[in-house]
Design a protein around this motif. Structure first.
Motif, mmCIF file in Angstrom:
data_model
loop_
_atom_site.group_PDB
_atom_site.id
_atom_site.type_symbol
_atom_site.label_atom_id
_atom_site.label_comp_id
_atom_site.label_asym_id
_atom_site.label_seq_id
_atom_site.Cartn_x
_atom_site.Cartn_y
_atom_site.Cartn_z
ATOM 1 N N GLU A 40 70.432 33.696 26.292
ATOM 2 C CA GLU A 40 70.951 32.426 26.800
ATOM 3 C C GLU A 40 72.247 32.045 26.083
ATOM 4 O OE1 GLU A 40 68.179 28.933 28.150
ATOM 5 O OE2 GLU A 40 68.651 28.650 26.034
ATOM 6 N N TYR A 41 72.250 32.215 24.765
ATOM 7 C CA TYR A 41 73.443 31.931 23.966
ATOM 8 C C TYR A 41 74.576 32.879 24.344
ATOM 9 C CZ TYR A 41 76.332 31.466 19.725
ATOM 10 O OH TYR A 41 77.367 31.281 18.841
ATOM 11 N N ARG A 42 74.222 34.156 24.535
ATOM 12 C CA ARG A 42 75.229 35.144 24.932
ATOM 13 C C ARG A 42 75.882 34.747 26.259
ATOM 14 N NH1 ARG A 42 73.749 40.909 27.533
ATOM 15 N NH2 ARG A 42 75.815 41.283 28.407
ATOM 16 N N ALA A 43 75.076 34.258 27.211
ATOM 17 C CA ALA A 43 75.614 33.854 28.509
ATOM 18 C C ALA A 43 76.625 32.725 28.364
ATOM 19 C CB ALA A 43 74.478 33.440 29.441
ATOM 20 N N LEU A 44 76.322 31.768 27.494
ATOM 21 C CA LEU A 44 77.253 30.659 27.276
ATOM 22 C C LEU A 44 78.589 31.151 26.730
ATOM 23 C CD1 LEU A 44 74.914 27.953 25.678
ATOM 24 C CD2 LEU A 44 76.010 27.847 27.922
ATOM 25 N N ILE A 45 78.529 32.068 25.755
ATOM 26 C CA ILE A 45 79.756 32.589 25.154
ATOM 27 C C ILE A 45 80.582 33.364 26.179
ATOM 28 C CG2 ILE A 45 80.712 34.151 23.411
ATOM 29 C CD1 ILE A 45 78.217 33.609 21.735
ATOM 30 N N GLU A 46 79.922 34.271 26.907
ATOM 31 C CA GLU A 46 80.661 35.128 27.827
ATOM 32 C C GLU A 46 81.225 34.359 29.015
ATOM 33 O OE1 GLU A 46 79.500 39.017 28.961
ATOM 34 O OE2 GLU A 46 78.233 39.301 27.196
ATOM 35 N N CYS A 47 80.486 33.363 29.500
ATOM 36 C CA CYS A 47 81.000 32.591 30.631
ATOM 37 C C CYS A 47 82.230 31.785 30.215
ATOM 38 C CB CYS A 47 79.914 31.669 31.186
ATOM 39 S SG CYS A 47 78.636 32.573 32.086
ATOM 40 N N GLY A 48 82.210 31.255 28.992
ATOM 41 C CA GLY A 48 83.395 30.574 28.480
ATOM 42 C C GLY A 48 84.562 31.528 28.333
ATOM 43 N N ALA A 49 84.270 32.746 27.855
ATOM 44 C CA ALA A 49 85.318 33.761 27.708
ATOM 45 C C ALA A 49 85.877 34.158 29.069
ATOM 46 C CB ALA A 49 84.757 34.983 26.988
ATOM 47 N N TYR A 50 84.992 34.255 30.065
ATOM 48 C CA TYR A 50 85.441 34.608 31.416
ATOM 49 C C TYR A 50 86.456 33.590 31.936
ATOM 50 C CZ TYR A 50 85.465 35.316 36.445
ATOM 51 O OH TYR A 50 85.885 35.504 37.742
ATOM 52 N N GLU A 51 86.181 32.313 31.735
ATOM 53 C CA GLU A 51 87.086 31.265 32.217
ATOM 54 C C GLU A 51 88.478 31.402 31.582
ATOM 55 O OE1 GLU A 51 85.016 27.662 31.424
ATOM 56 O OE2 GLU A 51 83.518 27.987 32.991
ATOM 57 N N LEU A 52 88.497 31.728 30.286
ATOM 58 C CA LEU A 52 89.787 31.939 29.624
ATOM 59 C C LEU A 52 90.463 33.222 30.114
ATOM 60 C CD1 LEU A 52 88.964 30.942 25.933
ATOM 61 C CD2 LEU A 52 90.314 29.652 27.591
ATOM 62 N N ALA A 53 89.660 34.262 30.333
ATOM 63 C CA ALA A 53 90.217 35.532 30.807
ATOM 64 C C ALA A 53 90.847 35.370 32.187
ATOM 65 C CB ALA A 53 89.131 36.603 30.843
ATOM 66 N N CYS A 54 90.295 34.481 33.014
ATOM 67 C CA CYS A 54 90.883 34.218 34.330
ATOM 68 C C CYS A 54 92.321 33.724 34.191
ATOM 69 C CB CYS A 54 90.052 33.166 35.076
ATOM 70 S SG CYS A 54 88.590 33.837 35.893
ATOM 71 N N GLN A 55 92.580 33.009 33.116
ATOM 72 C CA GLN A 55 93.912 32.443 32.889
ATOM 73 C C GLN A 55 94.855 33.423 32.185
ATOM 74 O OE1 GLN A 55 93.407 28.729 30.698
ATOM 75 N NE2 GLN A 55 91.446 28.366 31.716
ATOM 76 N N ARG A 56 94.282 34.319 31.370
ATOM 77 C CA ARG A 56 95.112 35.096 30.449
ATOM 78 C C ARG A 56 95.166 36.602 30.722
ATOM 79 N NH1 ARG A 56 92.774 32.045 24.994
ATOM 80 N NH2 ARG A 56 93.563 29.966 25.567
ATOM 81 N N ALA A 57 94.178 37.139 31.389
ATOM 82 C CA ALA A 57 94.134 38.593 31.576
ATOM 83 C C ALA A 57 95.156 39.047 32.615
ATOM 84 C CB ALA A 57 92.734 39.025 31.991
ATOM 85 N N THR A 58 95.719 40.214 32.392
ATOM 86 C CA THR A 58 96.627 40.804 33.375
ATOM 87 C C THR A 58 95.834 41.718 34.309
ATOM 88 O OG1 THR A 58 97.104 42.767 32.036
ATOM 89 C CG2 THR A 58 98.466 40.787 31.655
ATOM 90 N N ILE A 59 96.388 41.984 35.480
ATOM 91 C CA ILE A 59 95.747 42.899 36.423
ATOM 92 C C ILE A 59 95.572 44.271 35.785
ATOM 93 C CG2 ILE A 59 96.060 44.165 38.589
ATOM 94 C CD1 ILE A 59 95.144 41.312 38.979
ATOM 95 N N GLU A 60 96.562 44.689 34.998
ATOM 96 C CA GLU A 60 96.495 46.002 34.334
ATOM 97 C C GLU A 60 95.317 46.063 33.367
ATOM 98 O OE1 GLU A 60 100.345 45.362 36.048
ATOM 99 O OE2 GLU A 60 99.265 44.143 34.568
ATOM 100 N N GLN A 61 95.092 44.987 32.613
ATOM 101 C CA GLN A 61 93.958 44.951 31.687
ATOM 102 C C GLN A 61 92.639 45.037 32.441
ATOM 103 O OE1 GLN A 61 95.070 41.211 29.697
ATOM 104 N NE2 GLN A 61 95.026 42.312 27.741
ATOM 105 N N ILE A 62 92.520 44.265 33.506
ATOM 106 C CA ILE A 62 91.277 44.236 34.287
ATOM 107 C C ILE A 62 90.999 45.599 34.901
ATOM 108 C CG2 ILE A 62 90.102 43.177 36.258
ATOM 109 C CD1 ILE A 62 91.919 40.692 35.730
ATOM 110 N N GLU A 63 92.022 46.224 35.463
ATOM 111 C CA GLU A 63 91.841 47.543 36.082
ATOM 112 C C GLU A 63 91.479 48.598 35.043
ATOM 113 O OE1 GLU A 63 95.437 48.175 38.244
ATOM 114 O OE2 GLU A 63 94.707 47.096 40.024
ATOM 115 N N GLU A 64 92.015 48.479 33.840
ATOM 116 C CA GLU A 64 91.681 49.425 32.772
ATOM 117 C C GLU A 64 90.220 49.291 32.370
ATOM 118 O OE1 GLU A 64 92.109 52.355 29.736
ATOM 119 O OE2 GLU A 64 93.094 51.925 31.646
ATOM 120 N N VAL A 65 89.733 48.062 32.285
ATOM 121 C CA VAL A 65 88.307 47.840 31.972
ATOM 122 C C VAL A 65 87.437 48.488 33.042
ATOM 123 C CG1 VAL A 65 86.482 46.098 31.757
ATOM 124 C CG2 VAL A 65 88.699 45.739 30.653
#
Length: 234
Positions: free
Chosen positions: A90-115
């Protein structure tokens, strides 16, 4: 003389760090039976060091909640229950969902495709559960890394270490694996579009029901005690 004096503490710190990493790996992999008293003398002999670095390493692991300390009695391996496992997920979900919201703002298409590329290459190799668990953990660690927040990354590393043993067991289920593949693809697709719905997909992907936590924890504990019993009979 000054050089020798400054070098000695560094070497001592290196010894403590090495012992800490070795003992932490043992704790993460449940090579200590839950509730078992940790024998400092045996660890010191095993690593060919004095008890001092062992105690320092164990004290750090107390702070990280991998072991506990009872005054006048010593260090003990952490206990684990289905409720503990469920709450950590449950704690992990909270951390990752918050990280996802920031990644939506900051990640590049190249980074996402590499993952996506790395994840696809790893799962296509028909990996055993240990390797699949590592690949799954790396995929999820990529989200806070794309969020570019080292504090979130550190917090998730700690959570992952606590769940690593049970994560592998969970991924041994073929149905769970197939669902993981589909949900990872959906998360990446949402991330490319900056879609906030990806956070909900991620939360549902991570969160563990009480019943499932019981199932996974029981299987994990059975394996831990079986391995310790087998080792004791040899």
């Amino acid at each position: 003389m000054a050089t020798a004096k400054t070098g000695t503490p560094k070497r001592a710190a290196d010894v403590v760090e090495k012992v800490y990493r070795q003992v932490k790996e043992m704790a993460v992999e449940y090579r200590f039976r839950p509730g078992e008293r940790v024998n400092e003398v045996e660890l010191a002999q095993r690593f060919n060091v004095s008890r001092t670095p062992v105690r320092q390493a164990l004290s750090r692991l107390v702070q990280e909640e991998f072991v506990t300390f009872v005054p006048n009695r010593g260090f003990y391996a952490r206990e684990i229950s289905p409720e503990d496992v469920r709450q950590i997920y449950e704690y992990r979900a909270l951390i990752e969902c918050g990280a996802y919201e920031l990644a939506c703002q900051r990640a590049t298409i190249e980074q996402i495709e590499e993952v996506g590329r790395v994840w696809t290459e790893q799962i296509s190799a028909n990996q055993p559960s240990v390797k699949l668990g590592e690949a799954d953990e790396a995929f999820h660690m990529a989200i806070p890394e794309m969020a570019a927040n080292p504090y979130i990354t550190t917090a998730l590393q700690d959570v992952n270490a606590k769940l690593r043993f049970f994560r592998r067991i969970d991924l041994e289920n073929p149905a769970r694996c197939n669902k993981t593949y589909d949900e990872h693809a959906a998360v990446l697709d949402c991330l490319k579009r900056g879609d906030p719905k990806g956070a909900e997909i991620l939360r549902a992907h991570i969160i563990m029901s009480a019943d499932h936590a019981v199932e996974v924890t029981k299987e994990g504990l059975a394996r831990i005690f079986f391995e310790h019993s087998k080792a004791g009979s040899q």
